[in-house]
Design a protein around this motif. Structure first.
Motif, PDB file in Angstrom:
ATOM      1  N   GLY A 192      32.234   4.194  19.041  1.00  0.00           N
ATOM      2  CA  GLY A 192      32.633   5.509  19.548  1.00  0.00           C
ATOM      3  C   GLY A 192      32.447   5.668  21.036  1.00  0.00           C
ATOM      4  O   GLY A 192      32.169   6.769  21.523  1.00  0.00           O
ATOM      5  N   VAL A 193      32.615   4.578  21.788  1.00  0.00           N
ATOM      6  CA  VAL A 193      32.305   4.605  23.218  1.00  0.00           C
ATOM      7  C   VAL A 193      33.427   5.269  24.021  1.00  0.00           C
ATOM      8  O   VAL A 193      34.603   4.923  23.891  1.00  0.00           O
ATOM      9  N   GLY A 194      33.042   6.243  24.821  1.00  0.00           N
ATOM     10  CA  GLY A 194      33.968   6.910  25.722  1.00  0.00           C
ATOM     11  C   GLY A 194      33.401   6.927  27.129  1.00  0.00           C
ATOM     12  O   GLY A 194      32.190   6.889  27.332  1.00  0.00           O
ATOM     13  N   LYS A 195      34.292   6.962  28.107  1.00  0.00           N
ATOM     14  CA  LYS A 195      33.864   7.070  29.505  1.00  0.00           C
ATOM     15  C   LYS A 195      34.813   7.999  30.240  1.00  0.00           C
ATOM     16  O   LYS A 195      36.028   7.792  30.267  1.00  0.00           O
ATOM     17  N   ARG A 196      34.229   9.053  30.804  1.00  0.00           N
ATOM     18  CA  ARG A 196      34.999  10.046  31.552  1.00  0.00           C
ATOM     19  C   ARG A 196      34.436  10.140  32.963  1.00  0.00           C
ATOM     20  O   ARG A 196      33.225  10.170  33.172  1.00  0.00           O
ATOM     21  N   TYR A 197      35.331  10.169  33.925  1.00  0.00           N
ATOM     22  CA  TYR A 197      34.943  10.342  35.324  1.00  0.00           C
ATOM     23  C   TYR A 197      35.409  11.720  35.789  1.00  0.00           C
ATOM     24  O   TYR A 197      36.558  12.104  35.576  1.00  0.00           O
ATOM     25  N   GLY A 198      34.514  12.466  36.396  1.00  0.00           N
ATOM     26  CA  GLY A 198      34.857  13.796  36.870  1.00  0.00           C
ATOM     27  C   GLY A 198      34.745  14.828  35.764  1.00  0.00           C
ATOM     28  O   GLY A 198      34.276  14.552  34.652  1.00  0.00           O
ATOM     29  N   ALA A 199      35.175  16.037  36.073  1.00  0.00           N
ATOM     30  CA  ALA A 199      35.072  17.138  35.100  1.00  0.00           C
ATOM     31  C   ALA A 199      36.259  18.075  35.260  1.00  0.00           C
ATOM     32  O   ALA A 199      36.970  18.064  36.263  1.00  0.00           O
ATOM     33  N   GLY A 200      36.457  18.882  34.236  1.00  0.00           N
ATOM     34  CA  GLY A 200      37.509  19.881  34.279  1.00  0.00           C
ATOM     35  C   GLY A 200      38.900  19.278  34.307  1.00  0.00           C
ATOM     36  O   GLY A 200      39.156  18.213  33.739  1.00  0.00           O
ATOM     37  N   ASP A 201      39.814  19.950  35.022  1.00  0.00           N
ATOM     38  CA  ASP A 201      41.220  19.529  35.051  1.00  0.00           C
ATOM     39  C   ASP A 201      41.420  18.203  35.766  1.00  0.00           C
ATOM     40  O   ASP A 201      42.442  17.538  35.577  1.00  0.00           O
ATOM     41  N   THR A 202      40.466  17.815  36.605  1.00  0.00           N
ATOM     42  CA  THR A 202      40.614  16.575  37.372  1.00  0.00           C
ATOM     43  C   THR A 202      39.930  15.379  36.693  1.00  0.00           C
ATOM     44  O   THR A 202      39.928  14.283  37.242  1.00  0.00           O
ATOM     45  N   ALA A 203      39.358  15.606  35.512  1.00  0.00           N
ATOM     46  CA  ALA A 203      38.646  14.522  34.818  1.00  0.00           C
ATOM     47  C   ALA A 203      39.617  13.403  34.437  1.00  0.00           C
ATOM     48  O   ALA A 203      40.763  13.643  34.075  1.00  0.00           O
ATOM     49  N   HIS A 232      32.079  -3.202  32.349  1.00  0.00           N
ATOM     50  CA  HIS A 232      30.941  -2.634  33.069  1.00  0.00           C
ATOM     51  C   HIS A 232      29.939  -1.986  32.111  1.00  0.00           C
ATOM     52  O   HIS A 232      28.720  -2.090  32.310  1.00  0.00           O
ATOM     53  N   LEU A 233      30.443  -1.352  31.074  1.00  0.00           N
ATOM     54  CA  LEU A 233      29.554  -0.725  30.097  1.00  0.00           C
ATOM     55  C   LEU A 233      28.813  -1.782  29.282  1.00  0.00           C
ATOM     56  O   LEU A 233      27.606  -1.669  29.038  1.00  0.00           O
ATOM     57  N   GLY A 235      42.918   3.371  27.410  1.00  0.00           N
ATOM     58  CA  GLY A 235      41.525   3.603  27.092  1.00  0.00           C
ATOM     59  C   GLY A 235      41.137   3.448  25.639  1.00  0.00           C
ATOM     60  O   GLY A 235      40.021   3.804  25.248  1.00  0.00           O
ATOM     61  N   ARG A 236      42.037   2.925  24.829  1.00  0.00           N
ATOM     62  CA  ARG A 236      41.767   2.740  23.401  1.00  0.00           C
ATOM     63  C   ARG A 236      42.050   1.298  23.001  1.00  0.00           C
ATOM     64  O   ARG A 236      42.847   0.609  23.645  1.00  0.00           O
ATOM     65  N   PRO A 263      28.039   4.849  29.230  1.00  0.00           N
ATOM     66  CA  PRO A 263      29.134   5.615  28.634  1.00  0.00           C
ATOM     67  C   PRO A 263      28.838   7.114  28.638  1.00  0.00           C
ATOM     68  O   PRO A 263      27.692   7.543  28.662  1.00  0.00           O
ATOM     69  N   THR A 264      29.912   7.884  28.589  1.00  0.00           N
ATOM     70  CA  THR A 264      29.786   9.336  28.467  1.00  0.00           C
ATOM     71  C   THR A 264      29.456   9.707  27.027  1.00  0.00           C
ATOM     72  O   THR A 264      28.759  10.694  26.764  1.00  0.00           O
ATOM     73  N   SER A 265      29.965   8.899  26.080  1.00  0.00           N
ATOM     74  CA  SER A 265      29.697   9.141  24.666  1.00  0.00           C
ATOM     75  C   SER A 265      29.640   7.807  23.936  1.00  0.00           C
ATOM     76  O   SER A 265      30.094   6.781  24.434  1.00  0.00           O
ATOM     77  N   GLY A 266      29.060   7.838  22.730  1.00  0.00           N
ATOM     78  CA  GLY A 266      28.968   6.628  21.932  1.00  0.00           C
ATOM     79  C   GLY A 266      27.722   5.810  22.232  1.00  0.00           C
ATOM     80  O   GLY A 266      26.887   6.188  23.061  1.00  0.00           O
ATOM     81  N   ARG A 267      27.631   4.648  21.540  1.00  0.00           N
ATOM     82  CA  ARG A 267      26.445   3.789  21.677  1.00  0.00           C
ATOM     83  C   ARG A 267      26.873   2.342  21.867  1.00  0.00           C
ATOM     84  O   ARG A 267      27.866   1.891  21.312  1.00  0.00           O
ATOM     85  N   ILE A 268      26.070   1.624  22.647  1.00  0.00           N
ATOM     86  CA  ILE A 268      26.231   0.173  22.800  1.00  0.00           C
ATOM     87  C   ILE A 268      24.904  -0.461  22.425  1.00  0.00           C
ATOM     88  O   ILE A 268      23.856  -0.126  23.000  1.00  0.00           O
ATOM     89  N   LEU A 269      24.934  -1.350  21.449  1.00  0.00           N
ATOM     90  CA  LEU A 269      23.729  -2.026  20.985  1.00  0.00           C
ATOM     91  C   LEU A 269      23.762  -3.487  21.381  1.00  0.00           C
ATOM     92  O   LEU A 269      24.776  -4.168  21.184  1.00  0.00           O
TER      93      LEU A 269
END
Length: 248
Positions: free
Chosen positions: A11-22, A54-55, A223-224, A62-68
């Motif tokens: 479930g790994v996600g990576k987001r840069y920035g926030a709001g409308d510019t994310a 990189h993750l 991204g998927r 990551p912004t979300s999810g787990r890496i083991l």
């Protein structure tokens, strides 16, 4: 091949920035890497390949999810713990080699040990000597990088990445600066390292010929994870990539 993954992402996600510019670089990615496995990660520009590497390598979180890694969740580690992880458990092979120009071959290969403040024991040194012989570097140990060909420099980089027997080796376009023949030699060495030494190797590449050396090919798009394939020949891989582009 060991059925228990050395590394797993869920479930790994990576987001840069926030709001409308994310910008969402990765979304809900699942990925596994096993002992003795050589995996190629491919995809169009902007697909998230470099972000995923990189993750995995602990260079970003990551912004979300787990890496083991060996069952240990590395996503919540602090800077000091991540530095230790990268130093002790992860090897790197870069497109640009990243050798220290003032050190000779053996100095570059032993650099990870120097950074840890330890010397390889007898068993480790025997492994390194065998590795250098297998890579055709035994007669180049006192040469500095400037006296080596591009292929020899990349072999040194591979030896450095493998010398400490890290659990995971990350290779970022490792043949991008090499001619086709030398590139094939380097890819054969990486594939052999996975089989012979039980390394878990993940490689980012855009080259279908390079990917054909891998046991498994993971395609990313937007991204998927778009698809996964077993060992395939270059023509098949090129077709996979074209179908991915056509679907965008």
């Amino acid at each position: 091949m060991d059925s228990t993954p050395v590394l797993s992402a869920t479930g790994v996600g990576k987001r840069y920035g926030a709001g409308d510019t994310a910008v969402v670089a990765l979304h809900d990615v699942a990925f596994e890497l096993h002992t003795g496995e050589f995996v190629a990660v491919m995809g169009p520009s902007g697909s998230g390949k470099s972000t995923l590497m990189h993750l995995i390598a602990g260079l970003d979180v990551p912004t979300s999810g787990r890496i083991l890694l060996d069952g240990r969740d590395i996503t919540g580690l602090g800077d000091a713990a991540l530095t230790e992880l990268r130093r002790d458990r992860i090897g790197f092979v870069f497109q640009a080699f990243n050798l220290v120009p003032t050190l000779d071959v053996i100095g570059n290969v032993l650099l990870p040990f120097e950074l840890r403040g330890v010397k390889p024991d007898a068993e480790q040194r025997a492994f390194i000597d065998r590795l250098l012989a297998d890579l055709g570097l035994a007669d180049r140990l006192r040469h500095r990088p400037g006296a080596l060909s591009g292929g020899q420099q990349q072999r040194v980089a591979i030896a450095r990445a493998l010398a400490g027997r890290p659990r995971v080796v990350v290779a970022d376009e490792p043949t991008g600066n090499l001619d086709s023949r030398t590139g094939r030699d380097v890819l054969g060495l990486l594939a052999d390292a996975a089989r012979r030494y039980g390394q878990a190797i993940v490689m980012v590449t855009h080259d279908p010929v390079a990917a054909s050396f891998a046991d498994r090919i993971v395609l990313l798009a937007d991204g998927r994870v778009a698809a996964e394939y077993g060992r395939s020949d270059p023509a098949e891989i090129a077709t996979f990539m074209l179908s991915l582009e056509d679907a965008r």
